[in-house]
Design a protein around this motif. Structure first.
Motif, PDB file in Angstrom:
ATOM      1  N   ARG A  57       0.850  -1.198   0.000  1.00 21.32           N
ATOM      2  CA  ARG A  57       0.000   0.000   0.000  1.00 21.32           C
ATOM      3  C   ARG A  57       0.882   1.242   0.000  1.00 21.32           C
ATOM      4  NH1 ARG A  57      -2.197  -4.760   1.538  1.00 21.32           N
ATOM      5  NH2 ARG A  57      -4.452  -4.707   1.749  1.00 21.32           N
ATOM      6  N   GLU A  58       0.468   2.221  -0.769  1.00 22.61           N
ATOM      7  CA  GLU A  58       1.178   3.493  -0.752  1.00 22.61           C
ATOM      8  C   GLU A  58       0.419   4.455   0.146  1.00 22.61           C
ATOM      9  OE1 GLU A  58       1.649   6.827  -3.943  1.00 22.61           O
ATOM     10  OE2 GLU A  58       3.237   5.334  -4.268  1.00 22.61           O
ATOM     11  N   ILE A  59       1.154   5.095   1.039  1.00 19.54           N
ATOM     12  CA  ILE A  59       0.549   6.041   1.972  1.00 19.54           C
ATOM     13  C   ILE A  59       1.270   7.374   1.811  1.00 19.54           C
ATOM     14  CG2 ILE A  59       0.062   6.568   4.396  1.00 19.54           C
ATOM     15  CD1 ILE A  59       0.230   3.502   4.892  1.00 19.54           C
ATOM     16  N   SER A  60       0.512   8.424   1.574  1.00 21.39           N
ATOM     17  CA  SER A  60       1.073   9.774   1.469  1.00 21.39           C
ATOM     18  C   SER A  60       0.851  10.499   2.787  1.00 21.39           C
ATOM     19  CB  SER A  60       0.392  10.558   0.344  1.00 21.39           C
ATOM     20  OG  SER A  60       0.655   9.964  -0.898  1.00 21.39           O
ATOM     21  N   ILE A  61       1.917  11.063   3.307  1.00 19.44           N
ATOM     22  CA  ILE A  61       1.858  11.796   4.573  1.00 19.44           C
ATOM     23  C   ILE A  61       2.416  13.190   4.338  1.00 19.44           C
ATOM     24  CG2 ILE A  61       2.770  11.923   6.936  1.00 19.44           C
ATOM     25  CD1 ILE A  61       0.903   9.631   6.725  1.00 19.44           C
ATOM     26  N   SER A  62       1.709  14.188   4.815  1.00 22.11           N
ATOM     27  CA  SER A  62       2.202  15.558   4.752  1.00 22.11           C
ATOM     28  C   SER A  62       2.925  15.849   6.060  1.00 22.11           C
ATOM     29  CB  SER A  62       1.039  16.523   4.550  1.00 22.11           C
ATOM     30  OG  SER A  62       1.525  17.833   4.475  1.00 22.11           O
ATOM     31  N   GLU A  63       4.238  16.008   5.978  1.00 23.42           N
ATOM     32  CA  GLU A  63       5.040  16.283   7.167  1.00 23.42           C
ATOM     33  C   GLU A  63       5.305  17.774   7.266  1.00 23.42           C
ATOM     34  OE1 GLU A  63       8.162  13.315   8.192  1.00 23.42           O
ATOM     35  OE2 GLU A  63       7.827  12.645   6.131  1.00 23.42           O
ATOM     36  N   ASN A  64       5.150  18.312   8.473  1.00 24.50           N
ATOM     37  CA  ASN A  64       5.363  19.722   8.715  1.00 24.50           C
ATOM     38  C   ASN A  64       6.052  19.875  10.063  1.00 24.50           C
ATOM     39  OD1 ASN A  64       5.227  22.448   9.249  1.00 24.50           O
ATOM     40  ND2 ASN A  64       3.189  22.690   8.385  1.00 24.50           N
ATOM     41  N   LYS A  65       7.328  20.194  10.041  1.00 25.66           N
ATOM     42  CA  LYS A  65       8.141  20.288  11.257  1.00 25.66           C
ATOM     43  C   LYS A  65       7.626  21.348  12.231  1.00 25.66           C
ATOM     44  CE  LYS A  65      11.090  17.321   9.607  1.00 25.66           C
ATOM     45  NZ  LYS A  65      11.059  15.952   9.927  1.00 25.66           N
ATOM     46  N   GLU A  66       6.867  22.321  11.731  1.00 27.26           N
ATOM     47  CA  GLU A  66       6.324  23.361  12.613  1.00 27.26           C
ATOM     48  C   GLU A  66       5.271  22.806  13.568  1.00 27.26           C
ATOM     49  OE1 GLU A  66       4.993  26.707  10.367  1.00 27.26           O
ATOM     50  OE2 GLU A  66       7.019  27.489  10.174  1.00 27.26           O
ATOM     51  N   ASN A  67       4.752  21.604  13.283  1.00 20.69           N
ATOM     52  CA  ASN A  67       3.752  21.000  14.156  1.00 20.69           C
ATOM     53  C   ASN A  67       4.376  20.207  15.295  1.00 20.69           C
ATOM     54  OD1 ASN A  67       1.687  22.058  12.630  1.00 20.69           O
ATOM     55  ND2 ASN A  67       1.481  20.251  11.358  1.00 20.69           N
ATOM     56  N   CYS A  77       8.580   4.770  14.125  1.00 19.76           N
ATOM     57  CA  CYS A  77       7.383   4.409  13.371  1.00 19.76           C
ATOM     58  C   CYS A  77       7.766   3.527  12.189  1.00 19.76           C
ATOM     59  CB  CYS A  77       6.640   5.648  12.903  1.00 19.76           C
ATOM     60  SG  CYS A  77       5.124   5.256  12.014  1.00 19.76           S
ATOM     61  N   SER A  78       8.877   3.839  11.554  1.00 22.15           N
ATOM     62  CA  SER A  78       9.345   3.005  10.453  1.00 22.15           C
ATOM     63  C   SER A  78       9.635   1.593  10.946  1.00 22.15           C
ATOM     64  CB  SER A  78      10.599   3.607   9.818  1.00 22.15           C
ATOM     65  OG  SER A  78      10.291   4.822   9.200  1.00 22.15           O
ATOM     66  N   ALA A  79      10.185   1.471  12.156  1.00 23.79           N
ATOM     67  CA  ALA A  79      10.453   0.148  12.735  1.00 23.79           C
ATOM     68  C   ALA A  79       9.147  -0.595  12.995  1.00 23.79           C
ATOM     69  CB  ALA A  79      11.263   0.286  14.019  1.00 23.79           C
ATOM     70  N   VAL A  80       8.140   0.100  13.507  1.00 26.46           N
ATOM     71  CA  VAL A  80       6.838  -0.516  13.757  1.00 26.46           C
ATOM     72  C   VAL A  80       6.208  -0.949  12.437  1.00 26.46           C
ATOM     73  CG1 VAL A  80       4.477  -0.069  14.570  1.00 26.46           C
ATOM     74  CG2 VAL A  80       6.428   0.679  15.937  1.00 26.46           C
ATOM     75  N   CYS A  81       6.259  -0.092  11.422  1.00 23.81           N
ATOM     76  CA  CYS A  81       5.702  -0.437  10.106  1.00 23.81           C
ATOM     77  C   CYS A  81       6.448  -1.610   9.485  1.00 23.81           C
ATOM     78  CB  CYS A  81       5.726   0.771   9.178  1.00 23.81           C
ATOM     79  SG  CYS A  81       4.531   2.042   9.623  1.00 23.81           S
ATOM     80  N   SER A  82       7.733  -1.673   9.717  1.00 21.30           N
ATOM     81  CA  SER A  82       8.526  -2.796   9.220  1.00 21.30           C
ATOM     82  C   SER A  82       8.071  -4.097   9.888  1.00 21.30           C
ATOM     83  CB  SER A  82      10.009  -2.536   9.484  1.00 21.30           C
ATOM     84  OG  SER A  82      10.797  -3.513   8.882  1.00 21.30           O
ATOM     85  N   HIS A  83       7.806  -4.046  11.194  1.00 22.78           N
ATOM     86  CA  HIS A  83       7.293  -5.217  11.914  1.00 22.78           C
ATOM     87  C   HIS A  83       5.902  -5.601  11.399  1.00 22.78           C
ATOM     88  CE1 HIS A  83       6.488  -8.064  15.091  1.00 22.78           C
ATOM     89  NE2 HIS A  83       5.374  -7.418  15.363  1.00 22.78           N
ATOM     90  N   ALA A 110       1.669   4.468  11.368  1.00 19.53           N
ATOM     91  CA  ALA A 110       1.412   3.060  11.717  1.00 19.53           C
ATOM     92  C   ALA A 110      -0.089   2.793  11.808  1.00 19.53           C
ATOM     93  CB  ALA A 110       2.101   2.695  13.024  1.00 19.53           C
ATOM     94  N   GLY A 111      -0.833   3.681  12.417  1.00 16.74           N
ATOM     95  CA  GLY A 111      -2.283   3.524  12.522  1.00 16.74           C
ATOM     96  C   GLY A 111      -2.950   3.587  11.152  1.00 16.74           C
ATOM     97  N   ILE A 112      -2.459   4.453  10.293  1.00 17.51           N
ATOM     98  CA  ILE A 112      -3.008   4.562   8.940  1.00 17.51           C
ATOM     99  C   ILE A 112      -2.740   3.273   8.178  1.00 17.51           C
ATOM    100  CG2 ILE A 112      -2.793   5.765   6.733  1.00 17.51           C
ATOM    101  CD1 ILE A 112      -2.150   8.324   8.428  1.00 17.51           C
ATOM    102  N   LEU A 113      -1.523   2.742   8.310  1.00 16.09           N
ATOM    103  CA  LEU A 113      -1.188   1.482   7.648  1.00 16.09           C
ATOM    104  C   LEU A 113      -2.098   0.359   8.136  1.00 16.09           C
ATOM    105  CD1 LEU A 113       0.526  -0.386   5.891  1.00 16.09           C
ATOM    106  CD2 LEU A 113       2.170  -0.517   7.781  1.00 16.09           C
ATOM    107  N   LEU A 114      -2.278   0.267   9.444  1.00 14.45           N
ATOM    108  CA  LEU A 114      -3.144  -0.780   9.993  1.00 14.45           C
ATOM    109  C   LEU A 114      -4.575  -0.609   9.510  1.00 14.45           C
ATOM    110  CD1 LEU A 114      -1.667  -1.027  13.574  1.00 14.45           C
ATOM    111  CD2 LEU A 114      -1.657  -2.828  11.842  1.00 14.45           C
ATOM    112  N   SER A 115      -5.058   0.616   9.400  1.00 18.68           N
ATOM    113  CA  SER A 115      -6.420   0.823   8.917  1.00 18.68           C
ATOM    114  C   SER A 115      -6.565   0.380   7.470  1.00 18.68           C
ATOM    115  CB  SER A 115      -6.855   2.278   9.085  1.00 18.68           C
ATOM    116  OG  SER A 115      -6.197   3.109   8.175  1.00 18.68           O
ATOM    117  N   LYS A 116      -5.503   0.545   6.690  1.00 15.55           N
ATOM    118  CA  LYS A 116      -5.535   0.103   5.289  1.00 15.55           C
ATOM    119  C   LYS A 116      -5.490  -1.426   5.193  1.00 15.55           C
ATOM    120  CE  LYS A 116      -3.868   4.097   2.855  1.00 15.55           C
ATOM    121  NZ  LYS A 116      -4.802   4.186   1.748  1.00 15.55           N
ATOM    122  N   LEU A 117      -5.058  -2.093   6.250  1.00 20.32           N
ATOM    123  CA  LEU A 117      -5.005  -3.555   6.247  1.00 20.32           C
ATOM    124  C   LEU A 117      -6.300  -4.175   6.797  1.00 20.32           C
ATOM    125  CD1 LEU A 117      -1.330  -4.107   7.444  1.00 20.32           C
ATOM    126  CD2 LEU A 117      -2.228  -4.154   5.114  1.00 20.32           C
ATOM    127  N   GLY A 118      -7.306  -3.349   7.048  1.00 16.33           N
ATOM    128  CA  GLY A 118      -8.610  -3.868   7.441  1.00 16.33           C
ATOM    129  C   GLY A 118      -8.949  -3.694   8.896  1.00 16.33           C
TER     130      GLY A 118
END
Length: 120
Positions: A57-67, A77-83, A110-118
């Motif tokens: 699945r491709e997931i687009s995220i808008s990153e903004n360091k000011e937030n 998060c990358s480690a969690v997504c890898s798992h 990670a939550g977005i990825l899990l939601s895309k997996l059902g």
């Protein structure tokens, strides 16, 4: 002892003042241009669109360091997504119809990825 007349001195003083004024306006214009360019580059840097590929699945995220902490994808998060991906590859139904709550920081990748997996 100066051989210059008072008129010559006054003329040079006026010339120097006008040169200083011209130099000051050139510097101010340069500072304005630099600030405008910096502002434009800050606007461009504020939000960065990042694309991630996990579990097919491709997931687009808008990153903004000011937030602050919520404005970027953390390396953890990358480690969690890898798992998640390794579990998904072992059994693609691992995450189907599961209820998951993500208690993390960042953009919620990670939550977005899990939601895309059902997940709900």
């Amino acid at each position: 002892v100066s051989t210059q007349s008072t008129g010559d001195f006054q003329e040079k003083k006026v010339n120097m003042a006008s040169r200083q004024g011209l130099l000051r306006s050139i510097i101010e214009e340069g500072v304005r241009r630099q600030a405008k360019t910096k502002s434009q580059s800050n606007e461009e840097q504020k939000a960065v669109e990042s694309k991630y590929q996990w579990c097919g699945r491709e997931i687009s995220i808008s990153e903004n360091k000011e937030n602050g902490v919520a404005g970027s994808v953390w390396s953890s998060c990358s480690a969690v997504c890898s798992h998640i991906q390794s579990e998904f590859e072992a059994n693609s139904q691992t995450f189907e119809n599961k209820k998951v709550i993500e208690l993390g920081a960042g953009t919620g990748l990670a939550g977005i990825l899990l939601s895309k997996l059902g997940n709900t």
